[in-house]
Write a protein that holds these residues in place. Structure first.
Motif, short mmCIF file in Angstrom:
data_model
loop_
_atom_site.label_atom_id
_atom_site.label_comp_id
_atom_site.label_asym_id
_atom_site.label_seq_id
_atom_site.Cartn_x
_atom_site.Cartn_y
_atom_site.Cartn_z
N TYR A 11 0.83 -1.21 0.00
CA TYR A 11 0.00 0.00 0.00
C TYR A 11 0.86 1.26 0.00
N LEU A 44 1.53 1.91 -3.62
CA LEU A 44 0.33 2.48 -4.24
C LEU A 44 0.16 3.96 -3.88
N SER A 47 -6.90 0.07 -5.07
CA SER A 47 -6.57 0.03 -3.64
C SER A 47 -7.81 -0.27 -2.81
#
Length: 666
Positions: free
Chosen positions: A208, A211, A241
């Motif tokens: 993450y 991202l 996401s």
């Protein structure tokens, strides 16, 4: 984990073995009469750290009514109805909404040093009830309940198993799911569980984090550059996401733990949002509206129909087969990328590579959705995360390559424009040299005319003196004197006419013939280039949307708006918009008519340009009308050049018609 089995050496059939076989046969028959074959018993030892629990270790009982309690399922009649999980489908998709009772028997061998925990992999189970073997109060949780109902605030369902040494204990789980699910789970001790938490959360944090970096980076590029493709890419990454946060349970664990209804909404809606943002980004990235316009309309229609099907399945059908709606639009977009790559867009190869990896990971996901756990392991479960990280990085690089290609094309166009400007400057220098030579010739002619006038003046003075002397001498010859006086008057008249002709020649000396004019504007491209530079001297502004950025159009020296794709040619909205003959001749005709202030006959123009007199007359009227409007203009200057008339236009037709009319006939 390897299943524990016991092997005996092969012996010859003796009466002891026959007797033993008979006893085993009787026991088997008794067990069959008592109920179905029980599931295998899990055996844990102090040396083991973790065990993978496949459906074969569970005994499963389906409760279509959902009314059975733990006391009911422990009754002998109900206990006999349990079946081994290996004999049933590995999913609950056949009867959505039914309650499934799982019975798990665990044998603890030796003195256990650590506590054991049971982890259920599917975080989307609507209701999970765990009944310990010691009769303690059950743990009731599930995705329909807030995270606080779980003893361990973990994205998956985690239950502690109070195992007793050298005892076999039976645990029950009651599962309810409205979608396709599996019974896969894992047994772990405390130390491997802690290591697993550190590794898993570290990798997910890195995932993450990447991202987030990609989102911030591309959002900054969009804010600085203004290229819409970056914004579409950011929306696509954000929707992906959201899908991953809902799929792996981290969103429910950290972002909305007290809102299970919101979690269900995101689980159902994020894939639909992903399909919309992906098609929205991919079509822009591949320039499908320009390269494959007809196919682009088909793709949009298929995406809309797929979204409608997904919404219907999520709200009413609850079939769990909604992921099939993704295959057709994704396949069409991948096929479009292949065709665009074949047609010369180099950045499309990155798109093909990135989504090939995603397609493989999606294949593993579909197998898990279908209940096929043959390829289910840590690598395949998180393969989509790895594939998507690679995709995000590759597509971000590809987007940069695309913008770089556009920049290179712009630089090439600017280089071409610089060459045209250099050519224009060279022509202007040649024109200045020609004007200097004309000025020198004019000065030389003026000097010669002045010397001739002075010479004639001296001659007239001498003749006048002679006549005066003769007049004094010949007073008696009045008739002859009168004749001489008349001759003198005639000579003065001729002198005045000569002076007038000299003045007229000086005025007309600035006129050049068509051959000299053709050297200044040698061909159609030079005329169009001069007209385009004159037309957009103050900068380009799109007539439809007012945008100031452009690229070269298909026609020579035309300009295409980079925002609305509107194309405007060099002759559009000018005096030469509907010209039916050579633009070089049209330039020369405007030059002649303007320099003669409209007093140039169509017969002479027809002779010079080798055109029909009617054509010359019509064009002369058009030029004189433009000159009249120019004189009425507030910014009119008496000393301005003839080229200002070229920017006058009497029509404002749409560019679709203008593009066809600006094809000047030679």
């Amino acid at each position: 984990m390897k299943r524990v089995t016991f092997l005996t050496p092969v012996q010859r059939p003796t009466w002891h073995s026959l007797l033993l076989a008979g006893i085993l046969l009787l026991l088997t028959a008794a067990s069959l009469r008592a109920g179905a074959r029980p599931a295998d018993t899990l055996r844990v030892t102090p040396r083991l750290q973790e065990l993978f629990v496949d459906p074969g270790y569970y005994s499963v009982l389906e409760d279509p009514t959902g009314q059975l309690t733990i006391q009911d399922v422990r009754q002998p009649a109900r206990a006999a109805q349990f079946k081994a999980g290996s004999m049933l489908p590995t999913t609950t998709m056949d009867h959505p909404g039914s309650a499934y009772w799982l019975r798990l028997e665990i044998r603890a061998q030796g003195q256990l040093q650590q506590h054991w925990y049971l982890e259920m992999f599917d975080s989307h189970l609507n209701s999970v009830e765990f009944f310990p073997a010691d009769g303690a109060a059950p743990t009731i949780t599930g995705s329909d309940r807030p995270l606080i109902t779980r003893k361990f605030p973990y994205k998956n369902f985690l239950f502690r198993l109070p195992l007793q040494s050298e005892q076999t204990q039976t645990y029950y789980l009651r599962l309810v799911s409205s979608s396709k699910t599996t019974f896969l789970s894992r047994l772990r001790t405390e130390q491997p569980l802690a290591i697993h938490f550190q590794t898993e959360y570290g990798l997910l944090g890195g995932f993450y984090g990447i991202l987030l970096i990609m989102v911030v980076y591309n959002l900054c590029l969009y804010l600085f550059i203004g290229e819409q493709t970056y914004l579409r890419y950011v929306l696509y990454v954000l929707s992906c996401s959201l899908v991953f946060l809902s799929e792996d349970g981290l969103g429910f664990q950290y972002l909305w733990p007290n809102y299970p209804a919101l979690n269900e909404l995101i689980v159902a809606g994020s894939p639909i949002l992903l399909l919309l943002t992906f098609s929205y980004y991919a079509r822009q990235f591949l320039d499908m509206s320009l390269r494959l316009p007809r196919f682009d309309r088909w793709v949009r229609g298929v995406v809309i129909m797929s979204v409608i099907g997904l919404v219907i399945d999520a709200l009413w059908l609850h079939s769990g087969w909604g992921f099939w709606f993704y295959l057709l639009p994704y396949g069409l977009i991948y096929y479009a990328a292949l065709r665009v790559w074949q047609r010369g867009q180099r950045t499309a190869r990155f798109f093909l590579l990135a989504h090939a990896l995603v397609a493989i990971s999606v294949g593993f996901l579909i197998l898990r959705k279908l209940g096929i756990s043959m390829f289910t392991n840590t690598g395949t479960v998180y393969s989509m995360n790895v594939a998507f990280v690679i995709e995000v990085v590759v597509l971000s690089y590809a987007l940069g390559e695309k913008i770089k290609a556009i920049k290179d094309a712009t630089i090439r166009a600017q280089g071409k424009l610089v060459k045209q400007l250099r050519k224009k400057h060279l022509v202007q220098e040649q024109l200045v040299e020609q004007l200097q030579r004309n000025q020198e010739l004019k000065d030389q002619l003026n000097s010669e005319l002045e010397s001739l006038v002075a010479q004639r003046t001296d001659e007239l003075r001498q003749q006048s003196d002679t006549i005066a002397a003769q007049n004094r001498e010949l007073l008696h010859a009045n008739g002859l004197l009168a004749l001489q006086s008349a001759a003198i008057e005639k000579l003065n008249t001729e002198l005045q006419q000569d002076l007038q002709e000299v003045k007229t020649a000086r005025v007309l000396s600035k006129e050049v013939d068509f051959g000299e004019f053709s050297q200044i504007y040698p061909d159609k491209d030079a005329c169009l280039a001069y007209l385009a530079n004159l037309k957009w001297a103050d900068g380009y502004h799109c007539r439809k949307c007012g945008h100031e950025k452009y690229c070269d159009g298909r026609e020579p020296h035309s300009r295409r708006c980079t925002k609305c794709r509107y194309v405007e040619s060099a002759t559009a909205y000018t005096l030469l918009q509907k010209c039916k003959f050579s633009i070089i001749k049209a330039f020369y005709a405007v030059f002649l008519i303007y320099t003669h202030k409209g007093n140039y006959s169509s017969q002479e123009l027809s002779r010079l340009l080798d055109l029909r007199q009617g054509t010359c007359w019509s064009f002369s009227q058009k030029v004189m009308e433009a000159m009249r409007r120019r004189r009425l203009s507030p910014d009119f200057d008496e000393n301005e050049g003839w080229t200002h008339v070229l920017l006058d236009a009497t029509t404002t037709e749409p560019e679709e018609n203008v593009a066809a009319e600006t094809l000047v006939q030679e």
